[in-house]
Scaffold this motif. Sequence first.
Motif, PDB file in Angstrom:
ATOM      1  N   PRO A  79      21.937  -2.524 -32.420  1.00  0.00           N
ATOM      2  CA  PRO A  79      22.389  -3.893 -32.700  1.00  0.00           C
ATOM      3  C   PRO A  79      23.838  -4.151 -32.276  1.00  0.00           C
ATOM      4  O   PRO A  79      24.709  -4.439 -33.107  1.00  0.00           O
ATOM      5  N   LEU A  80      24.121  -4.062 -30.978  1.00  0.00           N
ATOM      6  CA  LEU A  80      25.482  -4.261 -30.494  1.00  0.00           C
ATOM      7  C   LEU A  80      25.962  -5.684 -30.770  1.00  0.00           C
ATOM      8  O   LEU A  80      27.070  -5.886 -31.281  1.00  0.00           O
ATOM      9  N   ALA A  81      25.147  -6.690 -30.415  1.00  0.00           N
ATOM     10  CA  ALA A  81      25.553  -8.084 -30.628  1.00  0.00           C
ATOM     11  C   ALA A  81      25.772  -8.361 -32.117  1.00  0.00           C
ATOM     12  O   ALA A  81      26.750  -9.013 -32.506  1.00  0.00           O
ATOM     13  N   HIS A  82      24.886  -7.864 -32.967  1.00  0.00           N
ATOM     14  CA  HIS A  82      25.048  -8.027 -34.415  1.00  0.00           C
ATOM     15  C   HIS A  82      26.354  -7.398 -34.884  1.00  0.00           C
ATOM     16  O   HIS A  82      27.093  -7.971 -35.694  1.00  0.00           O
ATOM     17  N   THR A  83      26.624  -6.195 -34.387  1.00  0.00           N
ATOM     18  CA  THR A  83      27.813  -5.468 -34.822  1.00  0.00           C
ATOM     19  C   THR A  83      29.089  -6.196 -34.424  1.00  0.00           C
ATOM     20  O   THR A  83      30.056  -6.256 -35.200  1.00  0.00           O
ATOM     21  N   MET A  84      29.115  -6.762 -33.228  1.00  0.00           N
ATOM     22  CA  MET A  84      30.293  -7.503 -32.777  1.00  0.00           C
ATOM     23  C   MET A  84      30.596  -8.663 -33.728  1.00  0.00           C
ATOM     24  O   MET A  84      31.753  -8.864 -34.141  1.00  0.00           O
ATOM     25  N   PRO A 106      27.984 -13.707 -22.446  1.00  0.00           N
ATOM     26  CA  PRO A 106      27.394 -12.873 -21.387  1.00  0.00           C
ATOM     27  C   PRO A 106      27.079 -11.453 -21.862  1.00  0.00           C
ATOM     28  O   PRO A 106      26.125 -10.835 -21.389  1.00  0.00           O
ATOM     29  N   LEU A 107      27.863 -10.949 -22.810  1.00  0.00           N
ATOM     30  CA  LEU A 107      27.616  -9.601 -23.323  1.00  0.00           C
ATOM     31  C   LEU A 107      26.369  -9.587 -24.203  1.00  0.00           C
ATOM     32  O   LEU A 107      25.559  -8.657 -24.133  1.00  0.00           O
ATOM     33  N   PHE A 108      26.211 -10.616 -25.031  1.00  0.00           N
ATOM     34  CA  PHE A 108      24.997 -10.736 -25.840  1.00  0.00           C
ATOM     35  C   PHE A 108      23.765 -10.804 -24.940  1.00  0.00           C
ATOM     36  O   PHE A 108      22.737 -10.174 -25.213  1.00  0.00           O
TER      37      PHE A 108
END
Length: 329
Positions: free
Chosen positions: A77-82, A64-66
């Motif tokens: 790039p939040l999703a990439h960083t996670m 859900p966050l992605f």
Amino acid sequence: MDDLLSDALRQLLEDQCTPQLVRAVEAGQSPGELWAQIEESGFADAMVPEEQGGAGLGLSDVFPLFALCGSYAVPVPLAHTMLARALLANAGVARPQGSIAIATSSGMAARVSFGAVADWVLTGVNGATVLLPVAEANAERDVFPLDATLRWTEAAVARAQRIPGTHDLEALQACTAAAQLSGALMNTFNRTLQYANERQQFGRPIGKFQAIQHQLSVMAEHTFAARMAAQIGCHSAMATPDRLRVAVAKSRTCEAAIEVAALAHSIHGAIGFTAEYDLQLYTRRLHAWRQAAGSESYWQEVLGEELVDRRNGLALDLIRATTDIHQGD
């Protein structure tokens, strides 16, 4: 738990990631303030094991966050960083400050999604996975303003941090792209539905006309099928996705991106193409993320090769193996 996480990130993005900010970052403004807010919130370390200061969440938890990253057109790039930080933590490598983009590459050059705004790039060079600083790269902006082709010197690559182990960076990048596509698709559909219900023509909303209703129903079909496929791609209790599930997710969300973007602009008419109107912030991302880490034809070929290799199995067995989200991981 999912609702609490989603609500917290949604509130943060609602406050900090406005369309005005997205436009400003695309025009060259630093996303540093936005990233600082995200970093402080702890979301960037959500998939890092608890014993290393993270929340220890798996892919299924953070889907859900992605998707919200796509819904709000997040220009970092939040999703990439996670995912990248989880990979580094699991490999016993210190996590650097700043955002990390994940990319596949050819030699010492990489076409990087979010390459123009990331601080680091996790990529492969000569068979090894390395972490390279964007500041040391020669950058060439791509068509999509947040992307860039980055080239490093041999000296920069030699100094780079090597990540132990074998990592499917292509699957990681495609997984995040599919999830972000699902969010951008939902936003595009909701905006178009709202516009159709508000835009008056011949004395009534255009959404009352059968032709428009048919287009909206096709959009809805693609949007919700893509979301289900993206969930399948992120179905894992760990930080690593299953490559075949990713193939299902990326191929289906890419197919939806073409249709939904075209129908959204058809319903909006000329106003949807203007820079001042927010729709283009999302439809441009649909096209950019469709190309990131392989389009639908590439991932359909991955599925086709797997089906051919299973000479003694049934096609139904492959479908069950890649789409049953209730089976054990």
